[in-house]
Design a protein around this motif. Structure first.
Motif, PDB file in Angstrom:
ATOM      1  N   GLN A 181       7.426  27.672  68.333  1.00  0.00           N
ATOM      2  CA  GLN A 181       8.628  27.349  67.547  1.00  0.00           C
ATOM      3  C   GLN A 181       8.256  27.007  66.113  1.00  0.00           C
ATOM      4  O   GLN A 181       8.970  27.356  65.174  1.00  0.00           O
ATOM      5  N   MET A 185       9.711  28.797  62.774  1.00  0.00           N
ATOM      6  CA  MET A 185      10.306  28.134  61.599  1.00  0.00           C
ATOM      7  C   MET A 185       9.567  28.530  60.323  1.00  0.00           C
ATOM      8  O   MET A 185      10.186  28.681  59.263  1.00  0.00           O
ATOM      9  N   GLN A 215       5.808  26.626  80.572  1.00  0.00           N
ATOM     10  CA  GLN A 215       6.886  25.875  79.935  1.00  0.00           C
ATOM     11  C   GLN A 215       7.845  26.841  79.287  1.00  0.00           C
ATOM     12  O   GLN A 215       7.455  27.949  78.913  1.00  0.00           O
ATOM     13  N   GLU A 217      10.481  26.295  76.032  1.00  0.00           N
ATOM     14  CA  GLU A 217      11.099  25.388  75.070  1.00  0.00           C
ATOM     15  C   GLU A 217      12.191  26.142  74.334  1.00  0.00           C
ATOM     16  O   GLU A 217      12.154  27.377  74.228  1.00  0.00           O
ATOM     17  N   PHE A 258       7.863  14.553  68.152  1.00  0.00           N
ATOM     18  CA  PHE A 258       8.478  15.643  67.378  1.00  0.00           C
ATOM     19  C   PHE A 258       9.998  15.608  67.373  1.00  0.00           C
ATOM     20  O   PHE A 258      10.629  16.466  66.763  1.00  0.00           O
ATOM     21  N   GLY A 289      13.009  17.458  78.834  1.00  0.00           N
ATOM     22  CA  GLY A 289      13.033  16.520  77.723  1.00  0.00           C
ATOM     23  C   GLY A 289      13.623  17.225  76.509  1.00  0.00           C
ATOM     24  O   GLY A 289      13.513  18.443  76.387  1.00  0.00           O
ATOM     25  N   ALA A 312      15.889  20.493  69.990  1.00  0.00           N
ATOM     26  CA  ALA A 312      14.902  21.238  70.770  1.00  0.00           C
ATOM     27  C   ALA A 312      14.812  20.623  72.156  1.00  0.00           C
ATOM     28  O   ALA A 312      15.219  19.475  72.366  1.00  0.00           O
ATOM     29  N   GLY A 314      12.371  21.010  76.089  1.00  0.00           N
ATOM     30  CA  GLY A 314      11.254  21.646  76.774  1.00  0.00           C
ATOM     31  C   GLY A 314      11.311  21.324  78.252  1.00  0.00           C
ATOM     32  O   GLY A 314      11.700  20.229  78.637  1.00  0.00           O
TER      33      GLY A 314
HETATM   34  C1  2NL Z   1       9.129  17.930  77.986  1.00  0.00           C
HETATM   35  C2  2NL Z   1       9.654  17.708  76.641  1.00  0.00           C
HETATM   36  C3  2NL Z   1      10.210  18.737  74.613  1.00  0.00           C
HETATM   37  C4  2NL Z   1      10.507  19.684  72.448  1.00  0.00           C
HETATM   38  C5  2NL Z   1       9.916  19.708  73.704  1.00  0.00           C
HETATM   39  C6  2NL Z   1      10.187  20.624  70.218  1.00  0.00           C
HETATM   40  C7  2NL Z   1       9.664  21.668  69.493  1.00  0.00           C
HETATM   41  C8  2NL Z   1       9.726  21.635  68.128  1.00  0.00           C
HETATM   42  C9  2NL Z   1      10.301  20.586  67.493  1.00  0.00           C
HETATM   43  C10 2NL Z   1      10.792  19.580  68.240  1.00  0.00           C
HETATM   44 CL1  2NL Z   1       9.020  22.876  67.211  1.00  0.00          CL
HETATM   45  N1  2NL Z   1      10.743  19.604  69.584  1.00  0.00           N
HETATM   46  N2  2NL Z   1      10.125  20.651  71.555  1.00  0.00           N
HETATM   47  C11 2NL Z   1      11.387  18.669  72.140  1.00  0.00           C
HETATM   48  C12 2NL Z   1      11.670  17.693  73.065  1.00  0.00           C
HETATM   49  C13 2NL Z   1      11.077  17.721  74.315  1.00  0.00           C
HETATM   50  O1  2NL Z   1       9.602  18.819  75.843  1.00  0.00           O
HETATM   51  O2  2NL Z   1       9.144  17.059  78.790  1.00  0.00           O
HETATM   52  N3  2NL Z   1       8.653  19.149  78.275  1.00  0.00           N
HETATM   53  C14 2NL Z   1       8.152  19.490  79.536  1.00  0.00           C
END
Ligand code: 2NL
Length: 360
Positions: A181, A185, A215, A217, A258, A289, A312, A314
């Motif tokens: 991602q 961007m 994963q 996202e 992030f 998340g 975002a 994931g």
């Molecule tokens: C989880 C949580 C998450 C994101 C992934 C993300 C990516 C960018 C900027 C901001 Cl480039 N956020 N990704 C955001 C929140 C949670 O994953 O538990 N994953 C298994």
């Protein structure tokens, strides 16, 4: 009728009725052999007067010629019949039945299936799919995502690092698909709607963790993208993916470097006798998340946080594949056992679509 005519009629009839080549040979000996009936007639020619011989000679020789001809013809006919019978009885079918081709025998791995299902759902909402390398830089995997240098979160991930290269840079196996991602961007101007499925790696190995896992996202960047949009998108996704009409969702505050604010998302479920059902019951199951993209991340990716904002999320693919398809153990996912794949895999031509059914 003369004797000659009678002999001819009887001999030719016997030859015509002979059942096999041995019977014809017997008839030949009986007619044309040393003491055969036709031979006996031929012998009488010697004792005849010239006038008698002139009359009978052509008749008896004619008889012999026709008997010889009939025997040859019958032998040939019987030979042909015998050959036909052998050809019919000794036929060997060397052709093989047509076998199913690879598209009918092959199976799609549940992880590929789930990625295809997720792609169909978000594709319908206007999301593009982006992919990136498994081997990443520390910069794209951590720094741009607001993990300060030396931040304990880098250790938290139990990252697989490579030995430093000639520039002293330590590459790593990406610990999440977020760097894809970040790359999006950096390469594209908003509005951005993208999902990034793929392999990720952490130094974790036990009953419920494998060092390589998957994963997906999602990222939305626009001038007014907000939490309301995020909640709607995730609700629509859960209903589509778990193929239920309605589902309660719970957003709990959490922390990721992030995103700010950050949330963990649970969906309503019931657990009866080891079976999980979604969209009913009083239990909760954590599935992903998410959060609003941190302003530092936007800046690190060349976007002005006073102009753009985004959200975002994931989630782990392997776990939701297990949940959706009732697979009790994660380990066989990566054991490449075709018997497991024959049982849990999907038919390659049943592509998941929203209209045709995701998991028909
Ligand atoms: C989880 C949580 C998450 C994101 C992934 C993300 C990516 C960018 C900027 C901001 Cl480039 N956020 N990704 C955001 C929140 C949670 O994953 O538990 N994953 C298994």
């Amino acid at each position: 009728m003369t004797d000659i005519a009678t002999l001819e009629r009887d001999t030719l009839a016997a030859i015509a009725a002979a059942a096999d080549e041995a019977a014809v040979e017997e008839l030949r000996i009986a007619a044309l052999g040393k003491s055969g009936s036709v031979s006996a007639l031929l012998k009488t020619l010697g004792a005849m007067t010239p006038d008698e011989r002139k009359e009978k000679g052509p008749l008896i020789n004619g008889l012999r010629d026709r008997v010889q001809g009939a025997i040859a013809a019958r032998k040939e006919a019987l030979g042909e019949t015998a050959l036909e019978a052998r050809l019919a009885s000794e036929r060997l079918d060397v052709s093989l039945p047509v076998q199913d081709g690879p598209e009918a025998r092959g199976r799609i791995h549940p992880i590929s299936q789930v990625i295809d299902e997720i792609t169909a759902i978000f594709g319908d909402m206007g999301f593009a799919v982006a992919e990136g390398p498994d081997v990443e830089t520390d910069d794209l995997n951590f720094t741009r995502l607001n993990f300060p240098v030396g931040h304990p979160a880098r250790e938290m991930h139990d990252t697989f690092f490579f030995a430093p290269d000639s520039n002293g840079e330590r590459k790593l196996l990406r610990t999440h698909t977020s760097p894809v991602q970040v790359r999006t961007m950096l390469a594209e101007a908003p509005p951005i709607r993208v999902i990034c499925p793929g392999r990720t790696y952490r130094n974790d190995s036990d009953q419920t963790h494998t060092p390589m896992f998957h994963q997906v996202e999602g990222l939305v960047i626009d001038k007014s993208a907000n939490l309301g949009h995020l909640k709607w998108i995730l609700e629509e996704f859960c209903k589509s993916f778990f193929e239920i009409d309605d589902v309660k969702m719970r957003f709990r505050p959490s922390f990721f470097p992030f995103t700010e604010p950050s949330m963990e998302v649970d969906i309503q479920c019931s657990r009866k006798g080891g079976e999980i059902r979604f969209g009913e019951g009083e239990d909760w199951l954590e599935i992903l998340g998410c959060g609003m993209v941190h302003p530092n991340v936007l800046r690190n990716c060349g976007l002005d946080p006073d102009v753009y904002q985004g959200f975002a999320w994931g989630m782990g693919i392997d776990r939701i594949a297990m949940l959706k398809y009732g697979m009790p153990d994660l380990r066989p996912f990566f054991e490449a056992d075709v018997r497991w794949l024959a049982h849990y895999g999907f038919r390659p031509l049943d592509l998941p679509t929203l209209t045709g059914g995701l998991s028909s």
